[in-house]
Scaffold this active site. Sequence first.
Site, PDB file in Angstrom:
ATOM      1  N   CYS A 114      -6.827  -6.312 -11.226  1.00 27.36           N
ATOM      2  CA  CYS A 114      -6.089  -7.586 -11.173  1.00 27.36           C
ATOM      3  C   CYS A 114      -6.628  -8.577 -12.195  1.00 27.36           C
ATOM      4  O   CYS A 114      -5.866  -9.352 -12.777  1.00 27.36           O
ATOM      5  CB  CYS A 114      -6.153  -8.182  -9.772  1.00 27.36           C
ATOM      6  SG  CYS A 114      -5.091  -7.295  -8.616  1.00 27.36           S
ATOM      7  N   CYS A 159      -1.696  -4.460  -5.718  1.00 28.08           N
ATOM      8  CA  CYS A 159      -2.344  -5.665  -5.196  1.00 28.08           C
ATOM      9  C   CYS A 159      -1.373  -6.853  -5.238  1.00 28.08           C
ATOM     10  O   CYS A 159      -0.403  -6.858  -6.002  1.00 28.08           O
ATOM     11  CB  CYS A 159      -3.573  -6.006  -6.016  1.00 28.08           C
ATOM     12  SG  CYS A 159      -4.964  -4.908  -5.752  1.00 28.08           S
ATOM     13  N   GLU A 217       0.822  -1.209   0.000  1.00 30.19           N
ATOM     14  CA  GLU A 217       0.000   0.000   0.000  1.00 30.19           C
ATOM     15  C   GLU A 217       0.856   1.260   0.000  1.00 30.19           C
ATOM     16  O   GLU A 217       2.087   1.204   0.106  1.00 30.19           O
ATOM     17  CB  GLU A 217      -0.947  -0.036   1.210  1.00 30.19           C
ATOM     18  CG  GLU A 217      -1.909  -1.210   1.114  1.00 30.19           C
ATOM     19  CD  GLU A 217      -2.989  -1.223   2.171  1.00 30.19           C
ATOM     20  OE1 GLU A 217      -2.871  -0.493   3.182  1.00 30.19           O
ATOM     21  OE2 GLU A 217      -3.962  -1.972   1.974  1.00 30.19           O
ATOM     22  N   GLU A 250      -1.800  -9.811  -6.475  1.00 29.27           N
ATOM     23  CA  GLU A 250      -1.776 -10.486  -7.778  1.00 29.27           C
ATOM     24  C   GLU A 250      -0.854  -9.744  -8.748  1.00 29.27           C
ATOM     25  O   GLU A 250      -0.066 -10.354  -9.487  1.00 29.27           O
ATOM     26  CB  GLU A 250      -3.193 -10.538  -8.387  1.00 29.27           C
ATOM     27  CG  GLU A 250      -4.209 -11.291  -7.553  1.00 29.27           C
ATOM     28  CD  GLU A 250      -4.962 -10.402  -6.575  1.00 29.27           C
ATOM     29  OE1 GLU A 250      -4.341  -9.519  -5.943  1.00 29.27           O
ATOM     30  OE2 GLU A 250      -6.177 -10.599  -6.433  1.00 29.27           O
TER      31      GLU A 250
HETATM   32  N1  THU Z   1      -6.035  -6.308  -2.502  1.00 30.28           N
HETATM   33  C1  THU Z   1      -5.209  -7.206  -3.112  1.00 30.28           C
HETATM   34  O1  THU Z   1      -4.010  -7.225  -2.898  1.00 30.28           O
HETATM   35  N2  THU Z   1      -5.775  -8.100  -3.964  1.00 30.28           N
HETATM   36  C2  THU Z   1      -7.099  -8.226  -4.192  1.00 30.28           C
HETATM   37  O2  THU Z   1      -7.498  -9.094  -4.933  1.00 30.28           O
HETATM   38  C3  THU Z   1      -8.039  -7.323  -3.524  1.00 30.28           C
HETATM   39  C4  THU Z   1      -7.441  -6.210  -2.764  1.00 30.28           C
HETATM   40  C5  THU Z   1      -5.447  -5.370  -1.542  1.00 30.28           C
HETATM   41  C6  THU Z   1      -5.356  -3.946  -1.990  1.00 30.28           C
HETATM   42  C7  THU Z   1      -5.340  -3.213  -0.659  1.00 30.28           C
HETATM   43  O3  THU Z   1      -4.007  -3.172  -0.177  1.00 30.28           O
HETATM   44  C8  THU Z   1      -6.144  -4.097   0.268  1.00 30.28           C
HETATM   45  O4  THU Z   1      -6.226  -5.364  -0.370  1.00 30.28           O
HETATM   46  C9  THU Z   1      -7.538  -3.602   0.544  1.00 30.28           C
HETATM   47  O5  THU Z   1      -8.215  -3.341  -0.615  1.00 30.28           O
END
Ligand code: THU
Length: 144
Positions: free
Chosen positions: A103, A65, A56, A67
């Site tokens: 993603c 994310c 983040e 993925e």
């Molecule tokens: N997030 C992911 O890493 N992958 C997903 O498939 C959904 C969301 C993360 C982004 C952010 O850091 C946190 O989850 C909350 O949305």
Amino acid sequence: MSQNESSQRLSPAQIDSLRRQALAVAARAYSPYSGFRVGAAVLLEDGSIITGCNVENASYRLTTCAEQSAIASAVAQYGPSVRIQAVVITNLNDAASQPCGACRQTIQEFSSPATEIFFPAENGSLTRATIADLLPHAFLLKEQ
Ligand code: THU
């Protein structure tokens, strides 16, 4: 691995192994804003496995994310011809979650119709989907 083998469905043991690797990398997530720790384990068609977690940022929209992190690492390590056989996504928050729209488009870029995508369901099990299930009418920058 032959083309035939790579298009077979993953065994429960393979899925569990990828899930464990996704859980392990989720522990390294940088998510001070959401507290949501996500891990992804990508199995390439040549048998290689690459993992990634969410990273983040204080500006929120710059968040990467899990993925996307895993797929970017796969390309960095193995080059632009990587193809995804399967990806398992999990989190350490015991929450059902699905890959976000961005993603899905990123997974699509390196997927085939046989690519298996697993993500956490409400009951703690994994839901299986194909990229066509998750992203019908994906954007493609080429003639079909
Ligand atoms: N997030 C992911 O890493 N992958 C997903 O498939 C959904 C969301 C993360 C982004 C952010 O850091 C946190 O989850 C909350 O949305």
